[in-house]
Design a protein around this motif. Structure first.
Motif, short mmCIF file in Angstrom:
data_model
loop_
_atom_site.label_atom_id
_atom_site.label_comp_id
_atom_site.label_asym_id
_atom_site.label_seq_id
_atom_site.Cartn_x
_atom_site.Cartn_y
_atom_site.Cartn_z
N LEU A 1 -7.81 -3.03 2.08
CA LEU A 1 -8.45 -2.62 0.83
C LEU A 1 -7.42 -2.11 -0.17
O LEU A 1 -7.62 -2.23 -1.38
CB LEU A 1 -9.51 -1.56 1.10
CG LEU A 1 -10.74 -2.06 1.85
CD1 LEU A 1 -11.79 -0.96 1.94
CD2 LEU A 1 -11.34 -3.28 1.19
N ASP A 2 -6.33 -1.52 0.30
CA ASP A 2 -5.24 -1.17 -0.61
C ASP A 2 -4.65 -2.43 -1.23
O ASP A 2 -4.37 -2.49 -2.43
CB ASP A 2 -4.15 -0.40 0.14
CG ASP A 2 -4.61 0.98 0.55
OD1 ASP A 2 -5.30 1.64 -0.25
OD2 ASP A 2 -4.30 1.40 1.68
N GLY B 206 -15.65 -5.21 3.76
CA GLY B 206 -14.21 -5.48 3.73
C GLY B 206 -13.89 -6.42 2.60
O GLY B 206 -14.53 -6.39 1.54
N ARG C 153 -10.12 6.26 7.12
CA ARG C 153 -9.76 6.66 5.76
C ARG C 153 -10.90 7.44 5.14
O ARG C 153 -11.88 6.88 4.66
CB ARG C 153 -9.43 5.43 4.94
CG ARG C 153 -8.11 4.77 5.29
CD ARG C 153 -6.94 5.52 4.67
NE ARG C 153 -7.02 5.48 3.22
CZ ARG C 153 -6.55 4.47 2.47
NH1 ARG C 153 -5.95 3.44 3.06
NH2 ARG C 153 -6.66 4.49 1.17
N ASP D 251 -6.40 1.49 9.22
CA ASP D 251 -5.96 2.42 8.19
C ASP D 251 -6.33 2.00 6.78
O ASP D 251 -5.93 2.63 5.81
CB ASP D 251 -4.45 2.63 8.28
CG ASP D 251 -3.65 1.35 8.03
OD1 ASP D 251 -4.27 0.31 7.71
OD2 ASP D 251 -2.42 1.39 8.13
N GLY D 252 -7.09 0.93 6.64
CA GLY D 252 -7.56 0.53 5.33
C GLY D 252 -6.58 -0.24 4.48
O GLY D 252 -6.82 -0.45 3.29
N ASN E 67 -16.23 0.06 9.66
CA ASN E 67 -16.91 -0.37 8.43
C ASN E 67 -17.48 -1.75 8.64
O ASN E 67 -16.96 -2.55 9.41
CB ASN E 67 -15.92 -0.42 7.26
CG ASN E 67 -14.84 -1.47 7.46
OD1 ASN E 67 -13.97 -1.29 8.29
ND2 ASN E 67 -14.91 -2.55 6.72
N PHE F 2 -11.55 0.30 7.58
CA PHE F 2 -11.11 1.57 7.02
C PHE F 2 -11.78 2.74 7.73
O PHE F 2 -12.12 3.75 7.12
CB PHE F 2 -11.37 1.62 5.51
CG PHE F 2 -12.81 1.42 5.10
CD1 PHE F 2 -13.68 2.48 4.98
CD2 PHE F 2 -13.27 0.15 4.77
CE1 PHE F 2 -14.99 2.29 4.58
CE2 PHE F 2 -14.58 -0.04 4.36
CZ PHE F 2 -15.45 1.04 4.27
N CYS G 189 0.82 -1.20 0.00
CA CYS G 189 0.00 0.00 0.00
C CYS G 189 0.86 1.26 0.00
O CYS G 189 0.34 2.35 -0.12
CB CYS G 189 -0.93 0.02 1.22
SG CYS G 189 -0.06 0.04 2.79
N LEU H 188 -11.79 6.40 1.56
CA LEU H 188 -12.53 5.15 1.41
C LEU H 188 -13.97 5.29 1.88
O LEU H 188 -14.89 4.75 1.28
CB LEU H 188 -11.82 4.02 2.17
CG LEU H 188 -10.46 3.60 1.61
CD1 LEU H 188 -9.81 2.58 2.52
CD2 LEU H 188 -10.60 3.05 0.21
#
Length: 479
Positions: free
Chosen positions: A250-251, A418, A222, A246-247, A415, A219, A8, A225
């Motif tokens: 997903l990165d 995911g 973020r 910190d997401g 969230n 996330f 990421c 996001l």
């Protein structure tokens, strides 16, 4: 042989020439000019778990042998400062309080609330929550039934004595000798070899393993996001603790072609009502026992208990009702802002005021007759009548002053979507195929039970997070 680094922090470099060396992003310190010797892999004979929050700890606990990598100095993730609430059904605590409950009742009420049925995985979780409760109590956790976030009147939230930190401490203490926990060890990238998990990259180099469990959180922090996936406009929410969630999963998903699910389901913080100010920034108002507002929808009728300000139930119902407003007065709104030590709101899109309640209803496109009925109902309750939504009469005060209304807003705390996973936590790619050796649990996997009740469904609970880790550990052990 194809070796791919999924990071990421920067794009991956060229493919490595041997199984022991992987390329590193140019800015992935401390490898500014790495040599092959510095990049030689440490082979790990056990699964690697990324993240030592409740889901990662639960996974490692039941794996028996694992290497857990935690970016922070201490384990626990955001659960350290969370209330630690556990959504569970059919427990001894419920029975002692006279609450009759079952997985079937919870599922049917959830569908009634959200308009969508629970998934098969969610049903598995609901059926297992009593066992989750028993295991946690066996670990030394003491629980009490809490009234926070009741679902349609059924109390299902259980509060551990000591909050989220007590849950973390119990899971850490239960880690077997075969689990190594390395703190202050952030994972910079996933390593994928020939389409399967091959390990992770840390600042110390490549840790090679054919089993990787992503438990790195969601996330929540973020803004890009949240705005991308939730559809919420900037200023209608604010962020949580910027040190976690910190997401990164997903990165990695975007780099690796991993599938995602339910990313539009972003949770509202339980404790705070946030409304955007004139400058677009969120203003926090904490609810007190006496509630100087009434939630109404376009009909002008109350649709939910006002004490649900902090509740995900409000988020769900607000999503299902159009044109939701809180009726109050300008004087009471200023008093709330004073109590919250918050900057004043300017009248505008967030707050509407008018000379009369009828004028206010017209300005907010709410049925004036419904507003009149709602105000009369409030007076009836205060004069000894019964509140149809169950609030005691003493929790209301007269709405005396300049009529105003404000819209609800949310604090984005977690969230509910995911990485896309199967029923056992195996990560899927964008075509729906399993990525061999790659698993995800907890918030990184949509709380472990993604999809329940649609985007406004409340899959989120630490019981789901812990259960997803135990479920996936069992699947890894049985593969």
């Amino acid at each position: 042989m194809l070796v791919k680094l999924l990071a990421c922090v920067a794009p991956a470099g060229p493919a490595a020439s041997s199984a022991d060396v992987v390329p590193v992003p140019a800015d992935a310190a401390p490898f500014s000019d790495p040599t092959a010797e510095e990049l030689r892999a440490e082979h790990v004979d056990v699964p690697i778990v990324i993240g030592a929050g409740p889901s990662g700890l639960a996974t490692a606990m039941d794996l028996g042998d694992a290497l857990v990598l935690e970016a922070a100095e201490v384990p626990g993730g955001r659960a350290r400062w969370a209330g630690g609430f556990l959504f569970m059904v059919g427990t001894e605590e419920q029975a002692a309080a006279g609450v009759l409950d079952s997985p079937e009742l919870a599922a049917s009420q959830w569908e009634q609330l959200t308009g969508a049925p629970p998934t098969d995985t969610t049903l598995r979780w609901l059926e297992a929550t009593d066992d989750v409760r028993d295991r946690l109590v066996d670990l030394g956790l003491s629980l009490s039934l809490s009234r926070l976030d009741p679902l349609l009147g059924n109390d299902r939230q259980h509060a551990p004595h000591g909050g989220g930190q007590a849950l973390v401490d119990a899971l850490v203490a239960a880690l077997p000798d075969g689990v190594e926990l390395r703190t202050s060890t952030p994972v910079r990238a996933l390593v994928i070899r020939d389409g399967a998990a091959a390990g992770v990259l840390t600042d110390a180099g490549w840790l090679e393993s054919d089993t990787v469990v992503i438990a790195a959180g969601g996330f929540a922090d973020r803004a890009d996001l949240i705005a991308l996936h939730s559809g919420w406009e900037a200023g209608s929410w604010r962020l949580g603790d910027a040190t976690t969630a910190d997401g990164a999963p997903l990165d990695w998903a975007s780099e690796a072609g991993l599938g995602t699910a339910a990313l539009d389901a972003v949770g509202a913080y339980r404790d705070v009502l946030a409304i955007p100010g004139a400058d677009g920034q969120a203003i926090a108002i904490r609810a007190s026992g006496v509630l100087p507002w009434l939630w109404v929808d376009a009909s002008g009728e109350r649709f939910i208990d006002e004490s649900a300000t902090w509740s995900l139930v409000l988020a769900g119902l607000a999503g299902a009702h159009e044109n939701v407003w809180a009726l109050t007065t300008w004087e009471q709104l200023l008093a709330m802002l004073d109590a919250a030590d918050a900057p004043y709101l300017a009248e505008g899109d967030s707050v509407r005021c008018a000379a009369t309640w009828t004028d206010l209803a017209t300005a907010t496109e709410v049925d004036p007759d419904g507003v009149e009925n709602t105000l009369q109902g409030l007076l009836d309750v205060m004069n000894g009548g019964t509140d149809p939504l169950g609030r005691p009469s003493g929790t209301f005060i007269p709405l005396a002053g300049t009529p105003c209304a404000f819209r609800p807003g949310w604090v984005a705390a977690k969230n509910f979507g995911g990485l896309a996973v199967d029923d056992d936590g195996r990560v899927l790619d964008t075509s729906g195929a399993v990525v061999p050796g790659l698993w995800a649990v907890g918030e990184a996997a949509g709380m472990g039970v993604p999809g329940m009740g649609g985007p406004w469904g409340f899959d989120g609970s630490l019981s789901a997070v812990v259960w997803s880790g135990w479920r996936t550990a069992a699947a890894i052990g049985g593969r």
